[in-house]
Design an enzyme around this catalytic site. Structure first.
Site, PDB file in Angstrom:
ATOM      1  CD  GLU A   1      15.428 -69.082 -56.250  1.00 51.02           C
ATOM      2  OE1 GLU A   1      15.529 -69.756 -57.294  1.00 51.02           O
ATOM      3  OE2 GLU A   1      14.556 -68.195 -56.074  1.00 51.02           O
TER       4      GLU A   1
ATOM      5  CB  CYS B   1       9.010 -63.788 -46.762  1.00 49.80           C
ATOM      6  SG  CYS B   1      10.328 -64.544 -45.785  1.00 49.80           S
TER       7      CYS B   1
ATOM      8  CB  CYS C   1      12.821 -62.031 -43.921  1.00 48.97           C
ATOM      9  SG  CYS C   1      13.737 -63.198 -44.951  1.00 48.97           S
TER      10      CYS C   1
ATOM     11  CB  CYS D   1      14.894 -64.480 -47.797  1.00 44.17           C
ATOM     12  SG  CYS D   1      13.349 -65.344 -48.047  1.00 44.17           S
TER      13      CYS D   1
ATOM     14  CD  GLU E   1      14.272 -59.879 -47.481  1.00 41.28           C
ATOM     15  OE1 GLU E   1      14.767 -60.928 -47.953  1.00 41.28           O
ATOM     16  OE2 GLU E   1      13.189 -59.425 -47.852  1.00 41.28           O
TER      17      GLU E   1
ATOM     18  CG  ASN F   1      17.023 -64.339 -54.119  1.00 39.54           C
ATOM     19  OD1 ASN F   1      17.827 -63.547 -54.591  1.00 39.54           O
ATOM     20  ND2 ASN F   1      15.983 -64.787 -54.797  1.00 39.54           N
TER      21      ASN F   1
HETATM   22  N1  THU Z   1      12.755 -63.959 -51.382  1.00 42.04           N
HETATM   23  C1  THU Z   1      13.653 -63.177 -50.699  1.00 42.04           C
HETATM   24  O1  THU Z   1      14.866 -63.244 -50.943  1.00 42.04           O
HETATM   25  N2  THU Z   1      13.170 -62.342 -49.761  1.00 42.04           N
HETATM   26  C2  THU Z   1      11.856 -62.234 -49.415  1.00 42.04           C
HETATM   27  O2  THU Z   1      11.533 -61.588 -48.432  1.00 42.04           O
HETATM   28  C3  THU Z   1      10.845 -62.873 -50.261  1.00 42.04           C
HETATM   29  C4  THU Z   1      11.342 -63.965 -51.122  1.00 42.04           C
HETATM   30  C5  THU Z   1      13.272 -64.875 -52.413  1.00 42.04           C
HETATM   31  C6  THU Z   1      13.190 -66.320 -52.048  1.00 42.04           C
HETATM   32  C7  THU Z   1      13.165 -66.951 -53.422  1.00 42.04           C
HETATM   33  O3  THU Z   1      14.511 -67.120 -53.847  1.00 42.04           O
HETATM   34  C8  THU Z   1      12.499 -65.933 -54.315  1.00 42.04           C
HETATM   35  O4  THU Z   1      12.535 -64.712 -53.601  1.00 42.04           O
HETATM   36  C9  THU Z   1      11.058 -66.261 -54.677  1.00 42.04           C
HETATM   37  O5  THU Z   1      10.327 -66.571 -53.546  1.00 42.04           O
END
Ligand code: THU
Length: 139
Positions: free
Chosen positions: A47, A91, A94, A56, A58, A45
């Site tokens: 940010e 999520c 994704c 994300c 994925e 991920n």
């Molecule tokens: N996140 C992912 O990388 N993948 C997911 O499927 C769920 C959420 C990350 C996004 C963000 O950086 C952190 O998790 C909290 O939401």
């Protein structure tokens, strides 16, 4: 799927998570996507101070693979923090992105950041009745 491949994918996902840029959530996520030619594509991920810009793990892995010319995949592993915590859960965005390229029976392995609490599912189980190009067909 062969246990050795699953272990390798979990390890690759853990290595990907080591590069997570997550100063806001402090929730590191790593993904490892196995392409049909045997190559493994990692993602973490990433940010942003403008939170909605975040990508994300994925999708980072999927888009890296597609950008390198891969469109067929055999498995995905996702790990997320904290160590020993509940398994990662991709999520909804994704899930939809993965469903574009992955068959509904493709295995998805989710675990905690340390690789514990492994849970196996499939793309189809994660996103039943997904919206796809066939949903738009006229016949
Ligand atoms: N996140 C992912 O990388 N993948 C997911 O499927 C769920 C959420 C990350 C996004 C963000 O950086 C952190 O998790 C909290 O939401």
């Amino acid at each position: 799927m062969d246990g050795k491949i699953v272990s390798r994918l979990i390890l690759e996902a853990r290595m990907a998570a080591a590069n997570a840029y997550c100063p806001y959530s402090e929730y590191a996520v790593g993904a490892a996507l196995l392409a049909s030619d045997g190559t493994i594509w990692r993602g973490c991920n990433v940010e942003n101070a403008s939170y909605g810009v975040t990508c994300c793990a994925e999708r980072t892995a999927l888009f890296a693979a597609v950008a390198a010319g891969h469109r067929a995949f055999d498995a995905l592993a996702v790990v997320a923090g904290p160590d020993g915590g509940p398994p990662a859960s991709p999520c909804g965005v994704c899930r939809q992105a993965l469903a574009e390229f992955c068959s509904s029976d493709m295995p998805v392995y989710c675990a905690s950041l340390s690789g514990e609490n492994l849970k196996e599912t499939t793309i189809g189980a994660m996103l039943p009745d997904s919206f796809s190009r066939s949903t738009m067909s006229r016949s």
